[in-house]
Design a protein around this motif. Structure first.
Motif, PDB file in Angstrom:
ATOM      1  N   GLY A 194       7.611  -1.032  40.610  1.00 14.02           N
ATOM      2  CA  GLY A 194       7.016   0.165  41.188  1.00 14.02           C
ATOM      3  C   GLY A 194       5.673   0.481  40.564  1.00 14.02           C
ATOM      4  O   GLY A 194       4.723   0.878  41.261  1.00 14.02           O
ATOM      5  N   PHE A 195       5.566   0.275  39.249  1.00 20.79           N
ATOM      6  CA  PHE A 195       4.295   0.545  38.583  1.00 20.79           C
ATOM      7  C   PHE A 195       3.202  -0.363  39.124  1.00 20.79           C
ATOM      8  O   PHE A 195       2.084   0.088  39.415  1.00 20.79           O
ATOM      9  CB  PHE A 195       4.439   0.354  37.074  1.00 20.79           C
ATOM     10  N   LEU A 241       4.722   6.128  33.050  1.00 23.68           N
ATOM     11  CA  LEU A 241       4.793   5.860  34.490  1.00 23.68           C
ATOM     12  C   LEU A 241       5.622   4.601  34.765  1.00 23.68           C
ATOM     13  O   LEU A 241       6.439   4.574  35.696  1.00 23.68           O
ATOM     14  CB  LEU A 241       3.388   5.704  35.070  1.00 23.68           C
ATOM     15  N   ALA A 242       5.429   3.556  33.960  1.00 25.98           N
ATOM     16  CA  ALA A 242       6.208   2.328  34.126  1.00 25.98           C
ATOM     17  C   ALA A 242       7.670   2.561  33.785  1.00 25.98           C
ATOM     18  O   ALA A 242       8.566   1.988  34.414  1.00 25.98           O
ATOM     19  CB  ALA A 242       5.619   1.220  33.250  1.00 25.98           C
ATOM     20  N   TYR A 249       3.465   5.556  41.863  1.00 24.52           N
ATOM     21  CA  TYR A 249       3.267   6.867  41.260  1.00 24.52           C
ATOM     22  C   TYR A 249       2.085   7.614  41.867  1.00 24.52           C
ATOM     23  O   TYR A 249       1.986   8.844  41.741  1.00 24.52           O
ATOM     24  CB  TYR A 249       3.071   6.733  39.742  1.00 24.52           C
ATOM     25  N   ARG A 250       1.180   6.913  42.534  1.00 24.21           N
ATOM     26  CA  ARG A 250       0.004   7.571  43.099  1.00 24.21           C
ATOM     27  C   ARG A 250       0.374   8.557  44.213  1.00 24.21           C
ATOM     28  O   ARG A 250      -0.413   9.438  44.546  1.00 24.21           O
ATOM     29  CB  ARG A 250      -0.975   6.521  43.634  1.00 24.21           C
ATOM     30  N   LYS A 251       1.547   8.392  44.775  1.00 19.07           N
ATOM     31  CA  LYS A 251       2.023   9.317  45.797  1.00 19.07           C
ATOM     32  C   LYS A 251       2.886  10.435  45.196  1.00 19.07           C
ATOM     33  O   LYS A 251       3.478  11.216  45.933  1.00 19.07           O
ATOM     34  CB  LYS A 251       2.829   8.558  46.854  1.00 19.07           C
ATOM     35  N   GLN A 269       8.248  -4.610  27.171  1.00 22.66           N
ATOM     36  CA  GLN A 269       8.302  -5.279  28.478  1.00 22.66           C
ATOM     37  C   GLN A 269       7.156  -4.788  29.387  1.00 22.66           C
ATOM     38  O   GLN A 269       6.600  -5.569  30.161  1.00 22.66           O
ATOM     39  CB  GLN A 269       9.650  -5.022  29.170  1.00 22.66           C
ATOM     40  N   SER A 270       6.827  -3.508  29.281  1.00 20.14           N
ATOM     41  CA  SER A 270       5.724  -2.972  30.084  1.00 20.14           C
ATOM     42  C   SER A 270       4.406  -3.629  29.706  1.00 20.14           C
ATOM     43  O   SER A 270       3.547  -3.869  30.565  1.00 20.14           O
ATOM     44  CB  SER A 270       5.625  -1.450  29.897  1.00 20.14           C
TER      45      SER A 270
END
Length: 207
Positions: free
Chosen positions: A163-164, A155-156, A169-171, A138-139
């Motif tokens: 969100g990805f 990350l996803a 995630y950069r924060k 799915q990602s």
């Protein structure tokens, strides 16, 4: 009569012992989770189940296993720790995440409804590794992540596809560091698997 009773008791004890041994073998985490070959030698059905997920969802075994290691350390019934009320009293768990894959209730239901595996269980390795493969698929479909890009796949997996794509995630420097660790583990697993996969593909192997 006493002899028959003794044999009956002994038989029941033996059966119970074998059942306990079987349960222990199927639910205990592998003794050496840092070596993929050792994992598959110890859990002799896991390789075939992981291979099946790889073929079905085109997600490499090292990526699947590295993500599962990070999520649960291969503990079948893993749950998030409980929160604390007034720093002492056990409160509710932080989320509904459960099992090998630490999938949440709603995500697992999404998988059950859309994967063809409606009776799947989160504390079953075969179902859990298939779930991770399905989620990675799915990602790729929803976020355009390549099947061997373990870093972004994780990350996803953690942030969800929405969100990805928003780059939440950069924060989270800590999360990016974890994703790097998962990627390194996948690379290690890949190198290890290259040295033992031919043996694993056979129906038996010498120890």
């Amino acid at each position: 009569m006493k002899c028959k009773q003794h044999l009956a008791v002994t038989g029941r004890a033996l059966t119970l012992g074998l059942l306990l041994l079987l349960v222990g073998c199927t639910t205990s985490p592998p003794r050496n989770p840092d070596n993929l070959c050792d994992i598959f030698y110890e859990k002799d059905d896991w390789y075939d189940e992981a291979k099946s997920a790889e073929k079905r969802w085109r997600s490499p075994i090292p990526t699947l296993m590295a993500m599962m290691h990070q999520e649960s350390r291969f503990v079948a019934k893993a749950k998030p720790p409980r929160t604390k009320i007034l720093w002492v009293i056990p409160g509710p768990r932080a989320s509904s995440a459960y099992g090998y894959s630490q999938a949440k209730d709603e995500t697992w239901e999404w998988y059950q409804n859309n994967s063809g595996n409606g009776w799947a269980s989160r504390d079953d390795f075969s179902d859990a590794v298939d779930f991770i493969g399905w989620y990675n698929y799915q990602s790729g479909r929803l976020a355009n992540i390549k099947p061997n890009d373990t870093y972004h796949l994780y990350l996803a997996y953690h942030e969800g596809h929405g969100g990805f794509k928003r780059r939440t995630y950069r924060k989270k420097a800590w999360l990016m560091n974890v994703a790097k660790k998962v990627s390194r583990r996948a690379n290690n697993y890949r190198a290890q698997l290259a040295g033992c996969e031919e043996r694993l593909k056979s129906s038996w192997w010498p120890f």
